[in-house]
Design an enzyme around this catalytic site. Structure first.
Site, PDB file in Angstrom:
ATOM      1  N   HIS A 133       0.819  -1.219   0.000  1.00 44.68           N
ATOM      2  CA  HIS A 133       0.000   0.000   0.000  1.00 44.68           C
ATOM      3  C   HIS A 133       0.851   1.266   0.000  1.00 44.68           C
ATOM      4  O   HIS A 133       0.381   2.327  -0.431  1.00 44.68           O
ATOM      5  CB  HIS A 133      -0.943   0.003   1.201  1.00 44.68           C
ATOM      6  CG  HIS A 133      -2.155  -0.846   1.024  1.00 44.68           C
ATOM      7  ND1 HIS A 133      -3.299  -0.400   0.392  1.00 44.68           N
ATOM      8  CD2 HIS A 133      -2.404  -2.132   1.384  1.00 44.68           C
ATOM      9  CE1 HIS A 133      -4.214  -1.367   0.385  1.00 44.68           C
ATOM     10  NE2 HIS A 133      -3.700  -2.428   0.976  1.00 44.68           N
ATOM     11  N   ASP A 140      -7.626  -1.784  -1.325  1.00 42.01           N
ATOM     12  CA  ASP A 140      -8.585  -2.657  -0.657  1.00 42.01           C
ATOM     13  C   ASP A 140      -9.975  -2.168  -1.025  1.00 42.01           C
ATOM     14  O   ASP A 140     -10.284  -0.977  -0.846  1.00 42.01           O
ATOM     15  CB  ASP A 140      -8.413  -2.594   0.868  1.00 42.01           C
ATOM     16  CG  ASP A 140      -7.076  -3.146   1.331  1.00 42.01           C
ATOM     17  OD1 ASP A 140      -6.474  -3.948   0.592  1.00 42.01           O
ATOM     18  OD2 ASP A 140      -6.644  -2.776   2.438  1.00 42.01           O
ATOM     19  N   GLU A 203      -6.413 -12.521   0.865  1.00 42.58           N
ATOM     20  CA  GLU A 203      -7.411 -11.475   1.105  1.00 42.58           C
ATOM     21  C   GLU A 203      -8.306 -11.278  -0.114  1.00 42.58           C
ATOM     22  O   GLU A 203      -7.820 -10.854  -1.178  1.00 42.58           O
ATOM     23  CB  GLU A 203      -6.710 -10.151   1.438  1.00 42.58           C
ATOM     24  CG  GLU A 203      -5.789 -10.232   2.645  1.00 42.58           C
ATOM     25  CD  GLU A 203      -4.971  -8.970   2.865  1.00 42.58           C
ATOM     26  OE1 GLU A 203      -5.050  -8.049   2.012  1.00 42.58           O
ATOM     27  OE2 GLU A 203      -4.248  -8.898   3.869  1.00 42.58           O
ATOM     28  N   HIS A 206      -8.065  -7.373  -1.456  1.00 41.94           N
ATOM     29  CA  HIS A 206      -6.815  -6.653  -1.762  1.00 41.94           C
ATOM     30  C   HIS A 206      -6.339  -6.979  -3.179  1.00 41.94           C
ATOM     31  O   HIS A 206      -6.131  -8.142  -3.529  1.00 41.94           O
ATOM     32  CB  HIS A 206      -5.743  -7.059  -0.746  1.00 41.94           C
ATOM     33  CG  HIS A 206      -4.389  -6.460  -1.003  1.00 41.94           C
ATOM     34  ND1 HIS A 206      -3.782  -5.575  -0.138  1.00 41.94           N
ATOM     35  CD2 HIS A 206      -3.497  -6.633  -2.030  1.00 41.94           C
ATOM     36  CE1 HIS A 206      -2.590  -5.232  -0.621  1.00 41.94           C
ATOM     37  NE2 HIS A 206      -2.405  -5.869  -1.766  1.00 41.94           N
TER      38      HIS A 206
END
Length: 237
Positions: A133, A140, A203, A206
């Site tokens: 990130h 996300d 995830e 993500h």
């Protein structure tokens, strides 16, 4: 904790700037990390690299036939925010287990930190190993319908549980609404990967494009070991 396998991928920074995510893409508000005091300073969690935004718009366009739109939970994240949220997540995990984080050590602490790092990137200050990130290349997100209502994706973003794994509902078809949830996750992933993104292995929410994790996953899929990252850590003062 040991480094993540993708952090060995070389970064050939392209110099592309950060830019605000367009208003046509939903932003979830209030922002969850800012609410708990994450130190963004003058930075915004709703920034991404310009090329990543272009791909994000392409992904959203492909979802319109379902009446769905993307909803951004978090995007750009300075390393200081990554550090803050990793520590916050550890404390929350301790609270859930009625543990005092100041009094935990040894194997129990190691076990809890390992659980945190299954889902959170290490807040490394090494410019050759940036959290995804912190490059402005990771986002996300989730889905909303035509009324702006969040769709049930079978688990909360940042949830530290098996439900966060992308294929959880494919592997547990007996659970309530499993078929619909699995289908939504699959369609989200298809829209994002068709636009050039890679989904995080652990995830469902993500996705990244152009960072080390993206390059490493692309290497694994294609067998092309010469694929490198084009987005490294970007600092905003």
């Amino acid at each position: 904790m040991g480094q993540k396998p993708y952090t060995c991928v070389p970064i050939h920074e392209c110099g592309e700037p950060l830019a605000p995510i367009p208003e046509g893409i939903v932003r979830l508000s209030p922002h969850p990390y800012q609410q708990v005091g994450a130190p963004y300073g003058n930075a915004s969690p709703f920034w991404l690299r310009v090329g990543v935004i272009t791909a994000l718009e392409a992904a959203q366009a492909s979802l319109m036939s379902y009446g769905w739109r993307l909803a951004i939970f978090d995007a750009y994240r300075p390393v200081a925010v990554q550090q803050f949220m990793v520590e916050h997540t550890f404390r929350e995990l301790c609270t859930q287990r009625d543990l005092n984080p100041q009094q935990i050590d040894g194997s129990l602490a190691t076990t809890l930190w390992e659980q945190v790092y299954l889902f959170w990137a290490i807040p490394s200050q090494d410019p050759q190993q940036p959290p995804p990130h912190s490059t402005g290349a990771a986002v996300d997100l989730t889905l909303v319908d035509e009324t702006g209502t969040l769709l049930d994706m079978g688990g909360a973003i940042d949830e530290l549980s098996e439900r966060s794994y992308p294929d959880f509902y494919d592997r547990h078809p007996h659970l309530a609404h499993a078929k619909n949830i699995a289908e939504r996750r699959q369609r989200l992933n298809q829209a994002m990967t068709n636009a050039g993104f890679q989904r995080h292995p652990n995830e469902w929410w993500h996705f990244s494009l152009g960072d080390q994790l993206w390059a490493w996953q692309t290497q694994q899929q294609t067998g092309q070991s010469d694929i490198v990252a084009r987005y490294g850590r970007i600092d905003f003062a």
